[in-house]
Structures are given as C-alpha cells and as structure tokens.
Design an enzyme around this catalytic site. Structure first.
Site, PDB file in Angstrom:
ATOM      1  N   SER A 169       0.802  -1.221   0.000  1.00 44.64           N
ATOM      2  CA  SER A 169       0.000   0.000   0.000  1.00 44.64           C
ATOM      3  C   SER A 169       0.837   1.275   0.000  1.00 44.64           C
ATOM      4  CB  SER A 169      -0.929   0.006   1.213  1.00 44.64           C
ATOM      5  OG  SER A 169      -0.177  -0.155   2.390  1.00 44.64           O
ATOM      6  N   ASP A 413      -2.739   6.189  11.691  1.00 45.57           N
ATOM      7  CA  ASP A 413      -1.897   5.703  10.603  1.00 45.57           C
ATOM      8  C   ASP A 413      -0.628   6.545  10.585  1.00 45.57           C
ATOM      9  OD1 ASP A 413      -0.587   4.993   8.325  1.00 45.57           O
ATOM     10  OD2 ASP A 413      -2.291   5.251   6.966  1.00 45.57           O
ATOM     11  N   HIS A 416       1.565   5.430   6.308  1.00 46.11           N
ATOM     12  CA  HIS A 416       1.294   6.038   5.001  1.00 46.11           C
ATOM     13  C   HIS A 416       1.433   7.554   5.120  1.00 46.11           C
ATOM     14  CE1 HIS A 416      -0.739   2.114   5.045  1.00 46.11           C
ATOM     15  NE2 HIS A 416      -0.286   2.046   3.817  1.00 46.11           N
TER      16      HIS A 416
END
Ligand SMILES: *[C@@H]1O[C@H](CO)[C@@H](O)[C@H](O)[C@H]1NC(C)=O
Ligand SMILES: *[C@@H]1O[C@H](CO)[C@@H](O)[C@H](O)[C@H]1NC(C)=O
Ligand SMILES: *[C@@H]1O[C@H](CO)[C@@H](O)[C@H](O)[C@H]1NC(C)=O
Ligand SMILES: *[C@@H]1O[C@H](CO)[C@@H](O)[C@H](O)[C@H]1NC(C)=O
Ligand SMILES: *[C@@H]1O[C@H](CO)[C@@H](O)[C@H](O)[C@H]1NC(C)=O
Length: 443
Positions: A169, A413, A416
């Site tokens: 990802s 998160d 990312h």
C-alpha cells in the site's frame, strides 16, 4: 545504455529554444498577475515554517526505539546503507538522498481540491487535520537542489511507455502522488482493477502511457489469512523461493519497474523453501525454528533479483528502500500516535532498530544485484522519510474522527503519507535520477 533511445536533452533544448522564449514571456505575464493576486493582504495565512525544523523533543521523553540523540548522527554515518550513497558520490554526483527539509513557503503544487486521485485515508485536510505546516517543506539534498517534479517533461518522455509499481500500500500511496502531479497536465483514466481494487492500471491516452499498481506485498508466493482490518486468523505462509506470479507473469510488459518490500515482512510467518518449512517468525509453535525477519527478506530479494537478471526483458528498475513508520507512545495496534507537526533535523532521529535491520539487508542485496547486469537504480527514500514524523495521517485517516467525541480513541496511521505531502518528493527524486541519466528532460 541509458538514454540511447532518446535524444540527449541538449539537442531537444535547441529545438525548443523559440518555444522557451515564448514560454518565458508568458511566464512573466502570468507571474505578474499572480503577484497581484497573491499580494492581496487578505490571503489566507500560510503557516510559518521559517522557524525551521526540529521541533523540540519533550524533556525526558524518548521516542520509542529511538537511538539516543547523542549517538544518532554517529550511527547514521555508520549505517551499512551509507555505502549506497558513497558509491553514488564516487560517480561524482550529488547525493540526493542525504540533506534536510527546508522551508518552502510556496507549498505543494497540487491541492486536495485539485487532485481527484487522493484516496480518502490520505486526504488529511478533508478529514479534518487541523495543522497544515507539514505542507510547507521541501527536500534540500546536500550539495545540490532537487527541482520540482516536471509533469510536462515526464509525460513527454513517457510516450508509449509503461510503469509497474510492485509491492504494497505504500506504492498505492506513491502512485496517487504521481497521478496527482501528472493530472495537472493530463488526467488518466483507470483501465483495470481487480475485485479488491488493490491492483489497478491507469492510462494516459494522449501519451499512450500506462501506470500499473501490482499488488504483491511479499513479492513472492504467499498465503495469508486475514480480514480487511488486518486481523489474522493464522500465520502467513511465505514461499521465499517462488515468485508471486501476479507480477512476474506480466513483468515483460513494462519499461520501468519499481518495487520494494515492506512492513508485511514483520508479520508472523511460516517460511517455506524448496517445498519444506525451514522456519518461522514469531510463531507460537515452538517446534519450528525462529529465523528472524532478515533471513526471509534477504531470500525474497535474492529470488526477485535472480529472476530480473536471468530473464531476457531488461526494464529500468528502481528499488525503493524501507519505509519507516513514526508510531510513538505505542505501536499501530496499541494506541501509537504521530502527533508531531514539524520535520526532524538530520541529526535528530534515525529510525527504529527494525528499520536498520531491514535496510541493511536491502542495500546489501541491492549492491550485489547491481553488479549483475540489471538496469538497477536505487531510490533511497528511507532517510528523507524518517525525518518526516509530521507527514502521516495519524487519526485523520478517517473523516473528522473527533467530531462526535473530542477524546475518542482512534487508530492512527503513522506509516502512510498525507497527500499532498512528503511522498511527493519521491517522484521528484525519480525524475531527477532519470534526468541525470539523460532518460528524460526538464522542460
Ligand atoms: C562499503 O564500502 C567499502 C569501501 O568501498 C567496502 O570495503 C565495504 O565492503 C562496503 N561494505 C558493504 C556492506 O558493501
Ligand atoms: C480540501 O480540504 C479542505 C480543508 O482544508 C476541505 O474543506 C475540502 O472539503 C477538501 N476538499 C476535498 C475535495 O477533499
Ligand atoms: C502504445 O505503446 C505501445 C508500447 O508500450 C505500442 O506497442 C503501441 O503500438 C502504442 N500505441 C499507439 C497507438 O501508438
Ligand atoms: C508445529 O509444527 C510441527 C512441524 O511443522 C507440526 O508437525 C505440528 O503439527 C505443529 N503444531 C501445531 C500445534 O500447529
Ligand atoms: C502527543 O501524544 C502524546 C500521547 O497521547 C501526548 O502525551 C502528547 O502530549 C502529544 N503531543 C502533542 C504535541 O500534542
């Protein structure tokens, strides 16, 4: 070999000189108009980054896994990876991977409103992130400048070409950034996605240019048993000597390939080699030998490089180095957060031990493979990324997480990147590397 297909940049420049003059005059006119617009005193406040990097660390707190600050710079210098950059320096080039983040009052080149390719979990501003200073930095390599990504130049050079991003990802994040940068010039259409939308392909019809995300987080064959939230019902089974055919089968279609491993290699895994279980990482079953994380990762990279050097197709290949996370006060599953709002200075933070362990494997295997006739390029984003604890969505991976309850416990998160954000720099680096090789030109 590099650049033999294209005209050298200087030749193209000559042809384009008259055009450049017109462009220059046009730029002056536009620039002056913009000046008139933006010198308007009622313009929204740009957060001031001129105070510089290096948010003070609170006394007596130490970032989890942080090498002590005093030794941070020393251990950076001794990182095994420094060979990567020193070889680069030996070639008489500026080391674009070491430097500092400096103030960039002009901010990002696209916004959350202008780019439709930003996916919800990365759209930090829309999700209500209150601070915006993280948008006002640019990467300044020691000894040279990193130009802005040149969407025109890139697309021109990519006529009839194709890119594959192979991995997890983080590449999805990276591609979003590339599509945002390019869509300022031309908007691609999606021409393929699998059922889960993990593998996707975009097409720039004007340029006959294709960008593919190929979902292969382990690069090799694997069996995973987890739901969409990452909850695993059983260990991953990893076949370290068998390629993931999802990418290998279509490898020969691409002119440029960029790949990497990542955090998936930290999971609980049963390791298969030559059709037998050779070990395990983190398993409950004590009858299987613990092999750690570096052994499977090294073997996987060797399997990949072996394929790349033995197969006939020779694309330009970028290996992107390990991506550090910035969870503090816990891990992703135990309430870890990333609430810093400024970059670190180069000496201030150096990553966690696991980052160094994986990066060391990557660089050793990279330099071994680079000597074997692969058109291999290093995209060493580790160091510049490790300095950006402020660039992650944190709680703003979801829409306005504190709207109902100011003290809500939300999963953060810290791996990312927000878009726009620090990951845009990765594309500037790719561009610079290809320009230095004469593959493409700045316009
Ligand atoms: C690093 O570079 C030095 C000098 O070029 C060399 O002797 C050493 O073996 C290299 N280390 C690795 C891990 O590649
Ligand atoms: C962009 O961010 C602003 C907040 O800065 C928000 O109001 C707006 O809805 C966002 N737009 C999109 C399309 O995400
Ligand atoms: C588009 O590019 C591919 C190579 O990637 C080439 O085979 C094909 O002929 C091109 N199509 C057009 C319409 O130029
Ligand atoms: C543990 O691993 C051994 C060797 O692979 C296997 O025979 C045994 O069934 C495993 N035990 C459990 C509880 O999974
Ligand atoms: C960041 O989060 C930690 C843990 O929740 C908290 O102790 C700290 O005060 C926060 N820092 C800032 C600047 O908000």
């Amino acid at each position: 070999m590099a650049g033999e297909e294209g005209k050298p940049c200087s030749v193209r420049m000559k042809n384009g000189r008259r055009f450049l003059l017109v462009l220059f005059v046009a730029a002056l006119v536009i620039g002056f108009s913009l000046y008139l617009i933006y010198s308007n005193p009622h313009r929204a406040d740009v957060p001031s980054c001129s105070a510089g990097i290096g948010e003070a660390l609170p006394e007596n707190t130490r970032v989890q896994g942080d090498p002590s600050l005093e030794s941070a710079s020393a251990s950076y210098i001794q990182l095994p990876g420094m060979n990567a950059t020193s070889e680069y320096l030996l070639q008489g080039k500026c080391d674009i991977f070491s430097g500092n983040w400096i103030c960039n009052p002009s901010g990002p080149v696209y916004t959350n409103n202008s780019c439709k390719f930003i996916e919800a979990p990365q759209n930090c501003l829309r999700n209500g992130r209150p601070d915006a200073m993280y948008l006002y930095w640019r990467w300044k390599p020691n000894g040279c400048d990193l130009p802005q990504f040149d969407s025109f130049g890139f697309l021109n050079a990519m006529k009839d070409k194709s890119w594959a991003f192979i991995g997890d990802s983080i590449f999805r994040n990276h591609i979003q950034s590339m599509l945002c940068l390019l869509s300022k010039v031309y908007e691609p259409v999606e021409i393929y996605h699998d059922e889960t939308f993990k593998s996707r392909t975009w097409y720039f019809s004007n340029h006959n240019f294709t960008v593919a995300m190929i979902w292969a987080p382990f690069l090799v064959k694997s069996e995973t048993f987890e739901d969409d939230d990452g909850k695993a019902s059983s260990e991953v089974h990893l076949y370290i000597d068998v390629l993931d055919n999802k990418w290998a089968a279509q490898y020969s279609k691409y002119d440029y390939v960029i790949f990497s491993g990542g955090q998936w290699f930290l999971k609980t895994m049963v390791i298969w080699e030559d059709n037998t279980i050779v070990g395990c990482h983190n398993c409950k079953n004590s009858s299987i030998k613990e092999v750690g994380i570096d052994y499977p990762y090294r073997k996987v990279l060797q399997t990949v490089y072996h394929f790349m050097s033995s197969t006939e197709h020779k694309p330009i290949i970028f290996f992107r180095t390990w991506t550090p996370d910035h969870f503090e006060y816990g891990e992703w599953f135990s309430g870890g957060v990333c609430n810093r709002t400024r970059p670190y200075a180069a000496w201030q933070y150096n990553g966690k031990p696991v980052d160094h362990e994986m990066r060391k494997v990557e660089l050793q295997e990279f330099w071994t493979a680079a000597r074997r006739g692969i058109r291999l390029r290093l995209l060493d984003t580790f160091f510049l990324s490790v300095l950006r604890p402020d660039g992650h969505p944190g709680p703003y991976r979801t829409f306005h997480p504190f709207e109902q309850d100011k003290t809500a416990k939300v999963q953060n998160d810290c791996l990312h990147w927000c878009l726009p954000g620090p990951i845009d720099t990765w594309n500037e680096l790719i561009m610079k590397i290809l320009v230095d090789e004469g593959e493409i030109c700045y316009t």
